[in-house]
Design an enzyme around this catalytic site. Structure first.
Site, PDB file in Angstrom:
ATOM      1  N   ARG A 156       2.438   6.020  -2.800  1.00 24.22           N
ATOM      2  CA  ARG A 156       3.430   7.084  -3.502  1.00 24.22           C
ATOM      3  C   ARG A 156       3.626   7.075  -4.901  1.00 24.22           C
ATOM      4  O   ARG A 156       3.830   7.947  -5.338  1.00 24.22           O
ATOM      5  CB  ARG A 156       4.824   6.604  -2.532  1.00 24.22           C
ATOM      6  CG  ARG A 156       4.760   7.087  -0.964  1.00 24.22           C
ATOM      7  CD  ARG A 156       5.785   6.325  -0.266  1.00 24.22           C
ATOM      8  NE  ARG A 156       5.917   7.194   1.339  1.00 24.22           N
ATOM      9  CZ  ARG A 156       5.183   6.379   2.197  1.00 24.22           C
ATOM     10  NH1 ARG A 156       4.250   5.699   1.799  1.00 24.22           N
ATOM     11  NH2 ARG A 156       5.431   7.008   3.124  1.00 24.22           N
ATOM     12  N   GLY A 169      -4.564   7.491   5.871  1.00 22.67           N
ATOM     13  CA  GLY A 169      -3.768   8.514   5.999  1.00 22.67           C
ATOM     14  C   GLY A 169      -2.887   9.099   4.996  1.00 22.67           C
ATOM     15  O   GLY A 169      -2.651  10.312   4.901  1.00 22.67           O
ATOM     16  N   LYS A 201       0.821  -1.220  -0.004  1.00 26.89           N
ATOM     17  CA  LYS A 201      -0.143   0.050   0.062  1.00 26.89           C
ATOM     18  C   LYS A 201       0.854   1.303   0.048  1.00 26.89           C
ATOM     19  O   LYS A 201       0.607   2.239  -0.725  1.00 26.89           O
ATOM     20  CB  LYS A 201      -0.972   0.172   1.132  1.00 26.89           C
ATOM     21  CG  LYS A 201      -1.698   1.266   1.333  1.00 26.89           C
ATOM     22  CD  LYS A 201      -2.123   1.552   2.681  1.00 26.89           C
ATOM     23  CE  LYS A 201      -0.916   2.345   3.560  1.00 26.89           C
ATOM     24  NZ  LYS A 201      -1.426   2.745   4.872  1.00 26.89           N
ATOM     25  N   ARG A 225      -8.124  12.624  13.097  1.00 28.35           N
ATOM     26  CA  ARG A 225      -6.647  12.482  12.871  1.00 28.35           C
ATOM     27  C   ARG A 225      -5.997  13.627  12.403  1.00 28.35           C
ATOM     28  O   ARG A 225      -6.458  14.276  11.621  1.00 28.35           O
ATOM     29  CB  ARG A 225      -6.405  11.279  11.838  1.00 28.35           C
ATOM     30  CG  ARG A 225      -7.137   9.839  12.068  1.00 28.35           C
ATOM     31  CD  ARG A 225      -6.888   8.822  11.057  1.00 28.35           C
ATOM     32  NE  ARG A 225      -5.339   8.366  11.138  1.00 28.35           N
ATOM     33  CZ  ARG A 225      -5.028   7.580  10.213  1.00 28.35           C
ATOM     34  NH1 ARG A 225      -5.777   7.110   9.340  1.00 28.35           N
ATOM     35  NH2 ARG A 225      -3.746   7.223  10.220  1.00 28.35           N
ATOM     36  N   ARG A 239      -5.524  -3.726  11.070  1.00 21.86           N
ATOM     37  CA  ARG A 239      -4.407  -4.320  11.773  1.00 21.86           C
ATOM     38  C   ARG A 239      -4.911  -5.040  12.982  1.00 21.86           C
ATOM     39  O   ARG A 239      -4.342  -5.939  13.645  1.00 21.86           O
ATOM     40  CB  ARG A 239      -3.147  -3.520  12.056  1.00 21.86           C
ATOM     41  CG  ARG A 239      -2.806  -3.237  10.628  1.00 21.86           C
ATOM     42  CD  ARG A 239      -1.090  -2.852  10.771  1.00 21.86           C
ATOM     43  NE  ARG A 239      -0.854  -2.043   9.640  1.00 21.86           N
ATOM     44  CZ  ARG A 239      -0.282  -2.815   8.388  1.00 21.86           C
ATOM     45  NH1 ARG A 239      -0.421  -4.175   8.629  1.00 21.86           N
ATOM     46  NH2 ARG A 239       0.095  -2.013   7.349  1.00 21.86           N
ATOM     47  N   GLU A 241       3.400   0.206  12.653  1.00 23.90           N
ATOM     48  CA  GLU A 241       2.316  -0.470  12.414  1.00 23.90           C
ATOM     49  C   GLU A 241       2.588  -2.061  12.373  1.00 23.90           C
ATOM     50  O   GLU A 241       1.545  -2.763  12.252  1.00 23.90           O
ATOM     51  CB  GLU A 241       2.378  -0.230  10.415  1.00 23.90           C
ATOM     52  CG  GLU A 241       3.586  -0.636   9.976  1.00 23.90           C
ATOM     53  CD  GLU A 241       3.657  -0.425   8.593  1.00 23.90           C
ATOM     54  OE1 GLU A 241       3.699  -1.189   7.701  1.00 23.90           O
ATOM     55  OE2 GLU A 241       3.456   0.823   8.368  1.00 23.90           O
ATOM     56  N   ARG A 301      -4.599   2.616  18.779  1.00 22.34           N
ATOM     57  CA  ARG A 301      -4.431   1.139  18.745  1.00 22.34           C
ATOM     58  C   ARG A 301      -3.702   0.384  20.247  1.00 22.34           C
ATOM     59  O   ARG A 301      -3.923  -0.659  20.521  1.00 22.34           O
ATOM     60  CB  ARG A 301      -2.913   0.617  17.679  1.00 22.34           C
ATOM     61  CG  ARG A 301      -3.844   0.994  16.393  1.00 22.34           C
ATOM     62  CD  ARG A 301      -2.874   0.619  15.302  1.00 22.34           C
ATOM     63  NE  ARG A 301      -3.490   0.643  14.058  1.00 22.34           N
ATOM     64  CZ  ARG A 301      -2.871   0.716  12.739  1.00 22.34           C
ATOM     65  NH1 ARG A 301      -1.263   0.961  12.797  1.00 22.34           N
ATOM     66  NH2 ARG A 301      -3.446   0.365  11.687  1.00 22.34           N
ATOM     67  N   SER A 346       5.093  10.573  10.398  1.00 20.98           N
ATOM     68  CA  SER A 346       6.161  10.821   9.392  1.00 20.98           C
ATOM     69  C   SER A 346       5.267  11.523   8.109  1.00 20.98           C
ATOM     70  O   SER A 346       5.954  11.890   7.113  1.00 20.98           O
ATOM     71  CB  SER A 346       6.821   9.462   9.346  1.00 20.98           C
ATOM     72  OG  SER A 346       6.390   8.621   8.456  1.00 20.98           O
TER      73      SER A 346
END
EC number: 2.5.1.19
Length: 446
Positions: A35, A112, A30, A140, A406, A334, A365, A187
């Protein structure tokens, strides 16, 4: 603390009656796919993406770029080498850059990468671009991107929320220049600015001012992919100033890129070998990669497995024992849910550190893992920046996912060793891992 959703759409997590022995073809990354979509859309010539991931997050990215005028054509190869069960319609995407335009409306879902990577692209469009998404997306943080874009010359309406919904008023270009941001919460704030920077009139110089910067491998991925399409980037790892990235303005090249398997999405399958004392082969595991998931080789080996990386892929083998671990996951946050699930089944305690930023992901999480594992009889406590996990005998029950892919795969890992685990809304795995239930049951021969 997350609130339990209604117990609907429960999926009985398969219990492993014997050691797994399987080959699992993991779909494309992903992080690389999204990107690559942005860079190809900003290029000066057409390009190809081969074996892209087709999941909710990547399809949202493609739809958003199409909405802003980019041509994205899907083609089907006649090759018989496509793995059984994969979606042939997405085997290759032809990207046809065009003048970015508004008005447009972008649905970011809860992705995100979409909500953070595309506002800088929208600033280059000719016209307004509105961003909206799932309710959780409103919670977020986006302030790092919004504030930085304003410094660089963009006009953005967000009613001073620093979050969705918002409108970027594109003017056909952006001045660029130097900007200071605190990217300690994500990041992606840095990557978002770097990806579009070659199209800024002055390029960009991004200075991170926070005390820490999580998920550095994802920034290195962004830098490597920029350089691969012809961008000039000065970065800390190439001898530049710490926490400073500079991108020179210039044209981006169209490339023919084959997307690597998503190594983070390989985690539950590797964990299955560890939990059951079995063996799993992940074909096409790259010998060199910036994907955070590559650290699974080291982490899961320390927890009791062994691995062999060959030309055809990665073979991971469990020993029949699972050991606790004390590990800083700041660069690979992650991976935390899957590691926590394995740690809950270990023969000794674990401490997972450096992941306070996970409270701002698809859900909180850390709170969610603590609650769900403890409700199955576990003993997990939160620390300021992570989790302490003391293994206990677990029992069946409902494992809630909070619309977090996740969390769903973490519950499935526990279900291998604990009968009677039911995953609430396993369909949320489609965010990044389409057909997870079929891949999981196929691995187990169910």
């Amino acid at each position: 603390m997350p609130v339990n959703p209604v117990h609907t759409a429960l999926w009985p997590a398969p219990h492993a009656s014997e050691a797994v022995d399987a080959t699992v073809h993991v779909p494309g990354s992903k992080s690389v796919t999204n990107r690559a979509l942005v860079l190809a859309s900003l290029a000066s010539e057409p390009g190809w993406l081969r074996r892209p991931l087709r999941s909710r997050d990547t399809l949202l990215m493609a739809a958003a770029l199409r909405e802003m005028g980019v041509g994205i054509e899907e083609t089907v190869s006649s090759s018989s080498s496509v793995a059984a069960g994969q979606d042939r319609a997405g085997e290759a995407w032809r990207i046809l850059p065009a003048g970015l335009r508004g008005p447009a409306t972008v649905d970011v879902g809860n992705a995100g990468t979409v909500m953070r990577f595309l506002p800088p692209v929208a600033a280059l469009a000719d016209g307004p671009v509105r961003f909206d998404g799932d309710p959780r997306a409103y919670e977020r943080p986006l302030n790092g991107v919004i504030d930085a874009l304003r410094v660089l010359g963009a006009r953005i309406d967000d009613d001073d929320r620093g979050a969705l919904p918002l409108t970027v008023h594109g003017s056909g270009g952006l001045d660029g220049g130097t900007v200071e941001i605190d990217a300690s919460s994500s990041s992606q704030f840095v990557s978002a600015l770097l990806l579009s920077a070659p199209r800024f009139n002055q390029g960009v110089e991004v200075r991170h001012t926070g005390s820490s910067l999580p998920s550095m491998p994802h920034i290195r991925m962004t830098v490597d992919m920029l350089r691969a399409v012809g961008a000039q980037v000065d970065s800390p790892e190439s001898g530049g100033e710490p926490n400073v990235w500079r991108v020179t303005p210039g044209a981006l090249l169209g490339r023919d890129l084959t997307i690597e398997p998503d190594l983070s999405n390989a985690q539950p399958f590797l964990a299955a070998a560890l939990v059951t004392g079995g063996r799993v082969l992940i074909p096409d595991w790259p010998a060199r990669t910036t994907q955070p998931g590559d650290r699974l080789r080291e982490i899961f080996t320390e927890m009791g497995g062994s691995c062999e990386l060959a030309d055809y892929g990665l073979v991971f083998t469990g020993s029949g024992s699972i050991h606790g671990i004390d590990v800083d996951l700041g660069d690979v946050g992650e991976l935390t849910p899957g590691i926590a699930a394995v740690a809950a089944l270990a023969d000794s305690p674990s401490t997972l550190r450096g992941v306070s930023h996970l409270r701002l992901h698809e859900t909180d999480r850390l709170a969610a893992l603590t609650k769900e594992i403890n409700e199955l009889g576990g003993d997990v406590t939160e620390s300021a920046d992570g989790l302490h996990i003391r293994p206990r005998r677990l029992h069946g029950g409902v494992f809630h996912t909070y619309d977090d892919h996740r969390m769903a795969t973490a519950g499935a890992i526990i279900g291998l060793a604990v009968p009677g685990v039911q995953i609430e809304n396993v369909a949320t795995t489609a965010k990044t891992l389409p057909d997870f239930p079929e891949l999981w049951t196929g691995m187990l021969g169910v």
